[in-house]
Design an enzyme around this catalytic site. Structure first.
Site, mmCIF file in Angstrom:
data_model
loop_
_atom_site.group_PDB
_atom_site.id
_atom_site.type_symbol
_atom_site.label_atom_id
_atom_site.label_comp_id
_atom_site.label_asym_id
_atom_site.label_seq_id
_atom_site.Cartn_x
_atom_site.Cartn_y
_atom_site.Cartn_z
ATOM 1 N N CYS A 61 0.837 -1.203 0.000
ATOM 2 C CA CYS A 61 0.000 0.000 0.000
ATOM 3 C C CYS A 61 0.877 1.260 0.000
ATOM 4 O O CYS A 61 1.442 1.594 -1.024
ATOM 5 C CB CYS A 61 -1.012 -0.045 1.139
ATOM 6 S SG CYS A 61 -2.489 0.888 0.723
ATOM 7 N N HIS A 91 -3.764 -4.960 0.319
ATOM 8 C CA HIS A 91 -3.237 -5.521 1.574
ATOM 9 C C HIS A 91 -3.318 -7.050 1.551
ATOM 10 O O HIS A 91 -4.212 -7.633 2.171
ATOM 11 C CB HIS A 91 -4.028 -4.983 2.760
ATOM 12 C CG HIS A 91 -3.741 -3.552 3.050
ATOM 13 N ND1 HIS A 91 -2.663 -3.164 3.807
ATOM 14 C CD2 HIS A 91 -4.376 -2.422 2.665
ATOM 15 C CE1 HIS A 91 -2.658 -1.836 3.881
ATOM 16 N NE2 HIS A 91 -3.681 -1.363 3.200
ATOM 17 N N GLU A 129 -1.695 -9.123 3.112
ATOM 18 C CA GLU A 129 -1.441 -9.732 4.432
ATOM 19 C C GLU A 129 -2.718 -10.200 5.130
ATOM 20 O O GLU A 129 -2.674 -11.058 5.998
ATOM 21 C CB GLU A 129 -0.677 -8.748 5.333
ATOM 22 C CG GLU A 129 -1.463 -7.538 5.837
ATOM 23 C CD GLU A 129 -1.409 -6.327 4.901
ATOM 24 O OE1 GLU A 129 -1.148 -6.514 3.695
ATOM 25 O OE2 GLU A 129 -1.651 -5.199 5.371
HETATM 26 N N1 GLN Z 1 -1.915 6.825 2.739
HETATM 27 C C1 GLN Z 1 -1.991 6.053 1.539
HETATM 28 C C2 GLN Z 1 -3.327 6.233 0.845
HETATM 29 O O1 GLN Z 1 -4.279 6.654 1.433
HETATM 30 C C3 GLN Z 1 -1.723 4.581 1.786
HETATM 31 C C4 GLN Z 1 -2.734 3.936 2.682
HETATM 32 C C5 GLN Z 1 -2.275 2.610 3.223
HETATM 33 O O2 GLN Z 1 -1.104 2.292 3.199
HETATM 34 N N2 GLN Z 1 -3.194 1.819 3.720
HETATM 35 O O3 GLN Z 1 -3.436 5.944 -0.329
#
Ligand code: GLN
Length: 542
Positions: free
Chosen positions: A388, A514, A516
């Site tokens: 992410c 994600h 994970e």
């Molecule tokens: N802050 C980043 C976004 O909003 C990544 C978010 C995250 O890593 N969950 O896109």
């Protein structure tokens, strides 16, 4: 004969928080599932927030995201890793959601003239949520719904939940049992374990009208017969129903330890469910490999919340599962990127790891430190996994150092940047509310055949869960691809880049999702497995 009715196991906690109630509930679920029963796990959280999405990870730990985009408590991650329970917004309810719904209805006039106060509607709403969880799977009936109540007995905010489960059981006496998880401390000076806190905790439960059928006692030393007898006598449970949860080498050993004490037989008997022997051989094997690793891999985790052991819980577990799959063990090296954000290069003190992972995150603290980490990994061909925000770091680093757009940035960090290589979609630009407004939940993603992503998944289309606002800016897509940043996975309907990888590198992959959240010790996630494979290779040759 199996009854048609779903059964319910309520899991409460006493004495202390952080006793591993979620792991105890998951272990029970795991054993019942291995007996062929269809289970569902659910968490009732007493806090007044609608969901944990806007809380600081330091207080709350990780936010676990479900396929349908609910931002939930991290215990749902344990449920996923131990069982195949359906997990959705039906699996987690907070006081905030319950009160919010009831108050909205009250304002709308739904209760006009019916009751003087809305309190009975609160307990009704909680009972309704429990039933909704037990009936979420359409025709394939859930045999047992395991409901974990957050917090500790005696907390003021958990009272409505305890009252609701008391009423629920009163309405279905044959179909419910209560399990109470407590702590039995070992007093070094006295040289013995102490049962009094457990007695008090059960007393507190009884004042609310709940009597436990089972007591799970967390302890550092296994409970002997005498201690079990004492707890049995004073807490009014059978001696066999006092289960010890002594500290184990790995959390995944706990179900085996419960199984040895016969909890699964006693539970199925108490709920008049059919009892079948469990085949735990695969699980056993997994636990044995955790305990006997061939080697240790050092993985640097570069994130703002590394000091909190639960902030990246699912990532740590997923790394662990993949390492075990390859017969290894991971040693996590926790690196705080805001300690070196002013440096031009990655500090030598942190350079010895066999691979680096940059987890998700929000805000600019530590951002520049993460960029130098990515530069170090790219230039030195050290395995890198960006999740992410970690993917966005990889994209910005590549833009600055490879495309030579030195001012490139994410608009999250610098709103007026000259080269917004990571930016907001038009529809996100008008959003002002912070809660529940990100790109949340599962999205499909098409993979390019010739890629590390495909090598991992071995599938043309995959699906992963999301929780973010910012995206790779498509205006730069061609420049990236020409310079060797392959966009190997895309959400085609939305025209969004989901996976990026450095072509000329053994394993440097960033994912916008994600992954994970979808790793189990017995079914490790393919991307984590290939990352660990690259880490092993790096460790072998360096
Ligand atoms: N802050 C980043 C976004 O909003 C990544 C978010 C995250 O890593 N969950 O896109």
């Amino acid at each position: 004969m199996q009854s048609k009715q779903s059964k319910y196991i309520f899991v409460t906690g006493g004495v202390l928080s952080s006793l591993g109630k979620g792991i105890a509930a998951s272990s029970i679920g795991m054993l019942l599932e291995h007996m062929g029963l269809k289970i569902a796990l659910m968490k009732l959280d007493p806090y007044l927030n609608v969901d944990p999405g806007t809380m600081n990870p330091y207080q709350h730990g990780e936010v676990y995201v479900t396929d349908d985009g609910a931002e939930t408590d991290l215990d749902l991650g344990h449920y996923y890793r131990f069982t195949h329970s359906p997990l959705s917004q039906k699996s987690n309810a907070t006081s905030g959601q319950i009160y919010n719904n009831v108050i909205k209805r009250e304002r709308r006039g739904d209760y006009l003239g019916k009751t003087v106060q809305v309190i009975p509607h609160i307990t009704d709403e909680i009972k309704h949520r429990i039933l909704a969880c037990a009936h979420q799977e359409g025709d394939s009936k859930i045999d047992v719904c395991i409901v974990e109540i957050g917090g500790t007995v005696g907390d003021i905010e958990s009272l409505p939940f305890l009252e609701a489960i008391r009423q629920f059981r009163n309405e279905r006496a044959q179909d419910c049992i209560n399990v109470h998880v407590t702590y039995v401390p070992f007093l070094k000076a006295a040289g013995e374990v102490k049962t009094k806190p457990t007695q008090h905790s059960v007393q507190a439960l009884r004042t609310i009208g709940i009597s436990p059928d089972f007591i799970i006692a967390r302890c550092e030393v296994a409970l002997n017969d005498e201690v079990k007898e004492k707890i049995s006598l004073f807490c009014n449970v059978k001696k066999e129903a006092v289960i010890d949860a002594v500290d184990v080498a790995t959390i995944y050993e706990l179900p085996l330890h419960f199984h040895a004490q016969g909890i699964q037989e006693m539970i199925t008997q108490a709920l008049a469910l059919p009892s079948k022997p469990c085949d735990l051989s695969a699980w056993n094997l997994m636990v044995q490999s955790i305990k006997n690793p061939k080697g240790i891999l050092k993985i640097g985790i570069v994130g703002k919340y590394v000091q909190h052991q639960d902030a990246y819980k699912s990532i740590y577990e997923a790394l662990h599962h993949a390492a075990v799959h390859h017969g290894h063990k991971v040693e996590l090296v926790k690196i705080e990127p805001d300690t070196f954000y002013k440096e031009k290069s990655f500090p030598a003190a942190y350079q010895g790891c066999d691979g680096y992972l940059i987890p998700g995150g929000f805000g600019d603290r530590g951002w520049e430190g993460k960029i130098v980490t990515a530069a170090f990994c790219r230039e030195n061909k050290v395995p890198y996994f960006g999740i992410c925000l970690g993917m966005q770091v990889m994209v910005v680093e590549f833009a600055r150092n490879k495309l030579k757009l030195i001012s490139a940035n994410s608009t999250e960090m610098e709103i007026e940047t000259e080269h917004p290589v990571i930016s907001l979609l038009e529809e996100q630009k008008i959003v002002t509310d912070r809660g529940g407004t990100m790109r949340l939940g599962s999205y499909p993603c098409k993979l390019q055949r010739k890629s590390k992503a495909y090598e991992a998944y071995q599938k043309d289309e995959i699906s992963e869960r999301h929780r973010h606002r910012y995206e790779l800016n498509n205006n730069y897509r061609n420049d990236f691809e020409k310079a060797g940043l392959q966009i190997s996975g895309s959400y085609e309907d939305g025209g969004l880049a989901e996976i990026v990888e450095i072509v000329d590198h053994p394993w440097m992959v960033g994912v916008q999702s994600h992954p994970e959240f979808k790793s189990r010790p017995t079914e490790p996630h393919p991307l984590f497995c290939t990352f660990i494979q690259a880490v092993i290779e790096y460790a072998r040759t360096n």
